[in-house]
Design a protein around this motif. Structure first.
Motif, PDB file in Angstrom:
ATOM      1  N   LEU A 247       0.828  -1.203   0.000  1.00  0.00           N
ATOM      2  CA  LEU A 247       0.000   0.000   0.000  1.00  0.00           C
ATOM      3  C   LEU A 247       0.864   1.254   0.000  1.00  0.00           C
ATOM      4  CD1 LEU A 247      -2.839   1.272   0.224  1.00  0.00           C
ATOM      5  CD2 LEU A 247      -2.588   1.130   2.718  1.00  0.00           C
ATOM      6  N   ALA A 248       1.900   1.287   0.855  1.00  0.00           N
ATOM      7  CA  ALA A 248       2.797   2.447   0.885  1.00  0.00           C
ATOM      8  C   ALA A 248       3.484   2.635  -0.463  1.00  0.00           C
ATOM      9  CB  ALA A 248       3.831   2.274   1.994  1.00  0.00           C
ATOM     10  N   PHE A 249       3.908   1.545  -1.079  1.00  0.00           N
ATOM     11  CA  PHE A 249       4.556   1.628  -2.387  1.00  0.00           C
ATOM     12  C   PHE A 249       3.585   2.151  -3.442  1.00  0.00           C
ATOM     13  CE2 PHE A 249       6.614   0.079  -6.228  1.00  0.00           C
ATOM     14  CZ  PHE A 249       7.953   0.296  -5.951  1.00  0.00           C
ATOM     15  N   THR A 250       2.340   1.683  -3.395  1.00  0.00           N
ATOM     16  CA  THR A 250       1.335   2.146  -4.366  1.00  0.00           C
ATOM     17  C   THR A 250       1.017   3.624  -4.166  1.00  0.00           C
ATOM     18  OG1 THR A 250       0.386  -0.080  -4.273  1.00  0.00           O
ATOM     19  CG2 THR A 250      -0.915   1.622  -5.346  1.00  0.00           C
ATOM     20  N   VAL A 251       0.897   4.048  -2.920  1.00  0.00           N
ATOM     21  CA  VAL A 251       0.668   5.467  -2.640  1.00  0.00           C
ATOM     22  C   VAL A 251       1.822   6.307  -3.176  1.00  0.00           C
ATOM     23  CG1 VAL A 251       0.437   7.178  -0.801  1.00  0.00           C
ATOM     24  CG2 VAL A 251      -0.817   5.032  -0.650  1.00  0.00           C
ATOM     25  N   GLY A 252       3.048   5.805  -3.029  1.00  0.00           N
ATOM     26  CA  GLY A 252       4.196   6.520  -3.571  1.00  0.00           C
ATOM     27  C   GLY A 252       4.142   6.651  -5.078  1.00  0.00           C
ATOM     28  N   ILE A 253       3.710   5.596  -5.771  1.00  0.00           N
ATOM     29  CA  ILE A 253       3.571   5.664  -7.229  1.00  0.00           C
ATOM     30  C   ILE A 253       2.542   6.720  -7.617  1.00  0.00           C
ATOM     31  CG2 ILE A 253       2.817   4.372  -9.263  1.00  0.00           C
ATOM     32  CD1 ILE A 253       3.980   1.869  -7.992  1.00  0.00           C
ATOM     33  N   ILE A 254       1.425   6.747  -6.904  1.00  0.00           N
ATOM     34  CA  ILE A 254       0.379   7.732  -7.211  1.00  0.00           C
ATOM     35  C   ILE A 254       0.888   9.148  -6.946  1.00  0.00           C
ATOM     36  CG2 ILE A 254      -1.911   8.535  -6.523  1.00  0.00           C
ATOM     37  CD1 ILE A 254      -2.615   5.619  -5.981  1.00  0.00           C
ATOM     38  N   ASN A 255       1.639   9.342  -5.865  1.00  0.00           N
ATOM     39  CA  ASN A 255       2.215  10.656  -5.582  1.00  0.00           C
ATOM     40  C   ASN A 255       3.152  11.104  -6.701  1.00  0.00           C
ATOM     41  OD1 ASN A 255       2.348   9.831  -2.092  1.00  0.00           O
ATOM     42  ND2 ASN A 255       0.934  11.239  -3.087  1.00  0.00           N
ATOM     43  N   LEU A 256       3.970  10.190  -7.201  1.00  0.00           N
ATOM     44  CA  LEU A 256       4.887  10.540  -8.280  1.00  0.00           C
ATOM     45  C   LEU A 256       4.136  10.872  -9.571  1.00  0.00           C
ATOM     46  CD1 LEU A 256       7.832   8.008  -7.803  1.00  0.00           C
ATOM     47  CD2 LEU A 256       7.760  10.425  -7.203  1.00  0.00           C
ATOM     48  N   LEU A 257       3.087  10.115  -9.858  1.00  0.00           N
ATOM     49  CA  LEU A 257       2.286  10.420 -11.041  1.00  0.00           C
ATOM     50  C   LEU A 257       1.615  11.789 -10.909  1.00  0.00           C
ATOM     51  CD1 LEU A 257       0.616   6.956 -11.763  1.00  0.00           C
ATOM     52  CD2 LEU A 257       2.460   8.053 -13.036  1.00  0.00           C
ATOM     53  N   MET A 258       1.116  12.100  -9.720  1.00  0.00           N
ATOM     54  CA  MET A 258       0.516  13.409  -9.502  1.00  0.00           C
ATOM     55  C   MET A 258       1.544  14.518  -9.683  1.00  0.00           C
ATOM     56  SD  MET A 258      -1.857  12.475  -6.194  1.00  0.00           S
ATOM     57  CE  MET A 258      -2.343  14.180  -5.909  1.00  0.00           C
ATOM     58  N   SER A 259       2.768  14.274  -9.220  1.00  0.00           N
ATOM     59  CA  SER A 259       3.823  15.274  -9.381  1.00  0.00           C
ATOM     60  C   SER A 259       4.208  15.428 -10.845  1.00  0.00           C
ATOM     61  CB  SER A 259       5.041  14.876  -8.551  1.00  0.00           C
ATOM     62  OG  SER A 259       6.115  15.772  -8.754  1.00  0.00           O
ATOM     63  N   PHE A 260       4.276  14.307 -11.581  1.00  0.00           N
ATOM     64  CA  PHE A 260       4.657  14.364 -12.997  1.00  0.00           C
ATOM     65  C   PHE A 260       3.627  15.133 -13.811  1.00  0.00           C
ATOM     66  CE2 PHE A 260       4.511  12.559 -17.301  1.00  0.00           C
ATOM     67  CZ  PHE A 260       5.813  12.803 -17.708  1.00  0.00           C
ATOM     68  N   PHE A 261       2.358  14.944 -13.513  1.00  0.00           N
ATOM     69  CA  PHE A 261       1.300  15.629 -14.247  1.00  0.00           C
ATOM     70  C   PHE A 261       0.930  16.979 -13.621  1.00  0.00           C
ATOM     71  CE2 PHE A 261       0.516  11.170 -15.514  1.00  0.00           C
ATOM     72  CZ  PHE A 261       0.560  11.333 -16.886  1.00  0.00           C
TER      73      PHE A 261
END
Length: 744
Positions: A247-261
């Motif tokens: 879950l923590a890893f998935t949240v991190g992926i979503i945070n990075l995608l939000m930052s990229f976009f």
């Protein structure tokens, strides 16, 4: 015209000291200005000022983007510590950071243990939160004062995910998780139950007396027997730690995608009433989850929907089974913590820079009492369990769980980001520095992914720890480095000491720590004064989160908040303007200012907001109602004030003390676009229709004071057969043009 400010150059013009002071505070000279120039059109102003529309083509945008790139600035922007560390003063800042870091570390120990268990994992996982994500944020974060780590709301949302997907808890059955992964020979050495054919022989004798093939067969039988009675098939086992790390890893992926976009502005969609109501409701979930530890009873897992209500009903039924020693111990901790927070801490804060470590005193005292009186054995008070005395080895989470947890991770990512961003902006405003939203998302993404490799839950920040870090003199994230170092030392040398800490002590610490979140209910009065939509957002979000579920309630709250935003944007402010007789050139809302006059044979309509395909219908309706036009393009009588004007001035007549204009009485309709931020082709088409209607009734449409981007759209729309439009640079130019044309 008569002067508005009748100043007395001699100072005081009245009796008494009050009037003298009032007169002395006024300026002795009244500034005035006079402007003598021709009335200008917007087209002439554009030519004289050398205006050039911005090139919006893709090649031009790419060129401008490339020119603005600076590799060094880009590198230091991604790693903000490179910007502020060279300016760090050891002599000025280090003492405050060390004191703040030591204080925050004292708070991190009880918070980590408590919120780790609240998240559905071991206490050690909560302590790891004060180390790995903290170090990553120190390197990549832009806020200097927030304390990264555990937070009650994030832990509660994590617990919901753990209960939904994990089918095996290694903390519930001692040694089971080791048995599932151990070799057959090790299992034979530790298992006391055997199959029917080997029930009279010990595991050791089986190994000695049988052949190698027979030992393997017996070990396989024992493994199947053990796993079939204690846990699912090893291939289907999903432990709580695996769920949390994935879950923590998935949240991190979503945070990075939000930052990229570049979705850093997404936090602005979470309005203050929404966040306030959500966190207050989440606190109710946290307290409900602690009831079993407060009373010392076992509560069966509940479905997410109506979880609080069902849990309270079951707890009421279990009241006769309450462990009185457990309950009394918890109440004692709550009373002790309340006295410390409400009485002792405020008194000691005036005499000492260090706050009273009430939480640490509570858990140390609770552990000592548990060890001295053997509370688990004698009174069946459940302890927190084993706390490791080492740091976890890095290990990638289970990637097969990432797509399964994606939906739950989105809600956690948005909530934790909004909490971190709101706290960061609060301290940035206080200390006058900048917090970059997209960089915060990047720091959270890397922090969560690193934490997912070190058995951590999704990261957030704590209000209480952040405030303490600021109040004790912390000026940078060096305080977080000090805090993380002390927590590592605690894990390595003191961690196992807290294994006997009763869970009821942690329940009391958590309940008292949630008081500020429950006190947010007082904010409802403020939201009611702001507007009905704000109050409705708070109440609906709170009720949906409490009664339905955390993530579903949050989704409903976001939808309601967006709907409120849409309603406000769909119905922008509009009014009819009049002029001040004493000050020509100043135009005010006629419904709010009773002494302003209407320009003869002219209507001035001000519209605020955007004029596009979504708002064009409201624009037409507001214009018709305000100016007095019906759908057929004809006018109806409009009542206006006649404070300064004669009744016959505009060709009308008096009716019950008010001026009633005759039909077709105005020759000009001026649209004041001073506050119009955007217009599209649909809006230009609406203006074209209005212009044609004005011509059909013998009047003209004038546009006043559009911003450059609105003017560009109006000019571009002429290529699409819209317009033409009569545009003026200021509202007063349009009014003077109408007056000159009317009196010519």
């Amino acid at each position: 015209t008569k002067p508005l400010n009748n100043n007395n150059n001699n100072g005081s013009n009245g009796s008494g000291t009050g009037s003298g002071k009032s007169a002395q505070s006024k300026p002795k000279i009244q500034p005035k200005y006079r402007i003598h120039r021709d009335v200008l059109t917007h087209e002439l102003v554009i030519k004289e000022t050398g205006y050039a529309a911005r090139d919006k083509s893709i090649p031009s945008s790419l060129r401008n983007c490339w020119r603005g790139w600076n590799f060094f600035s880009l590198f230091t922007g991604i790693i903000p510590i490179l910007q502020w560390l060279p300016q760090y003063s050891l002599r000025r800042d280090l003492i405050g950071d060390v004191i703040a870091g030591f204080t925050v570390a004292i708070m991190n120990i009880p918070h980590g243990i408590a919120y780790g268990i609240l998240a559905g994992v071991a206490a050690g996982n909560g302590l790891y939160m004060a180390v790995f994500p903290v170090l990553v944020y120190m390197l990549l974060g832009t806020s200097k004062h927030i304390s990264i780590g555990t937070f009650a709301v994030a832990s509660m949302m994590t617990q919901k995910v753990v209960q939904s997907y994990a089918n095996f808890d290694p903390n519930a059955v001692n040694g089971t998780i080791k048995a599932a992964t151990a070799s057959p020979l090790a299992l034979l050495a530790t298992t006391t139950t055997t199959s029917t054919s080997t029930s009279t022989a010990s595991p050791l004798s089986l190994i000695v007396e049988t052949t190698a093939e027979g030992a393997t067969t017996a070990a396989t039988l024992l493994l199947q027997n053990a796993t079939s009675t204690m846990l699912p098939h090893p291939a289907n086992v999903i432990t709580t730690v695996e769920v949390v790390t994935a879950l923590a890893f998935t949240v991190g992926i979503i945070n990075l995608l939000m930052s990229f976009f570049r979705l850093g502005t997404l936090a602005s969609l979470l309005s203050e009433p929404l966040v306030n109501g959500f966190t207050t409701a989440a606190a109710c979930h946290v307290v409900t989850a602690q009831l079993k530890d407060v009373l010392g009873v076992q509560v069966s897992p509940k479905a997410p929907t109506f979880k609080i209500v069902l849990t309270i009903v079951e707890v009421i039924g279990l009241l006769p089974k309450t462990n009185l020693i457990n309950f009394g111990f918890c109440i004692t901790i709550i009373v002790f913590m309340s006295i410390c927070n409400e009485c002792l801490k405020p008194c000691l804060s005036k005499r000492c820079r260090f706050p009273l470590p009430a939480e640490l005193i509570a858990i140390i005292g609770g552990t000592l009492i548990s060890k001295c009186f053997d509370l688990e054995e004698n009174f069946h008070i459940r302890p927190v369990g084993v706390i490791p005395n080492s740091l976890p080895t890095p290990e990638f989470p289970r990637m097969d769980l990432v797509p399964v947890l994606a939906v739950d991770a989105i809600a956690i990512a948005i909530v934790t980001y909004s909490i971190i961003m709101s706290m960061g902006l609060t301290f940035a405003k206080k200390h006058n520095y900048e917090v970059r939203a997209n960089q915060e998302l990047f720091a959270m993404g890397v922090g969560n992914m690193v934490g997912g490799c070190f058995s951590c839950i999704p990261m957030a920040c704590s209000l209480s720890r952040s405030v303490i870090q600021d109040q004790t003199g912390g000026v940078s994230q060096i305080a977080s480095l000090v805090s993380a170092s002390l927590v590592v030392a605690t894990i390595m040398w003191v961690g196992p000491f807290f294994s006997d800490l009763p869970r009821c002590v942690l329940a009391g610490v958590i309940i008292v720590a949630l008081k500020p979140m429950f006190m947010q209910v007082k904010e409802l009065k403020k939201f009611s004064k702001q507007g009905k939509l704000e109050m409705f957002t708070w109440i609906s979000t709170f009720l949906c989160v409490v009664l339905i579920d955390i993530d579903i309630g949050l989704l409903i709250g976001v939808c309601i908040s967006l709907l409120a935003l849409y309603i406000k944007g769909l119905k922008p402010y509009s009014c009819l303007l009049g002029y001040m007789p004493e000050a020509p050139g100043i135009y005010m809302d006629m419904t709010q200012h009773r002494n302003v006059m209407q320009v003869p044979e002219t209507r001035i309509f001000r519209y605020c907001g955007s004029l596009n395909f979504a708002t064009s219908l409201f624009f037409r309706r507001a214009l018709n109602e305000t100016v007095g036009l019906n759908k057929k393009g004809r006018s109806r009588p409009v009542k206006t004030k006649t404070t300064y004007a004669q009744v016959a001035q505009n060709g009308g007549k008096a009716f019950q003390g008010q001026f009633v204009e005759a039909a077709n009485s105005f020759q000009f309709l001026i649209l004041d676009f001073t506050m119009l931020g955007h217009i599209d082709v649909a809006g230009c088409s609406t203006l074209t229709d209005i212009s044609k209607e004005m011509k059909a009734r013998g009047a003209r449409l004038l546009l006043a004071n559009p911003v450059d981007r609105v003017y560009d759209t109006l000019m571009h729309s002429t290529a699409l057969s819209e317009g033409p439009f009569d545009i003026f640079p200021t509202l007063h130019d349009a009014v003077e043009y109408a007056n000159a044309y009317r009196t010519a």
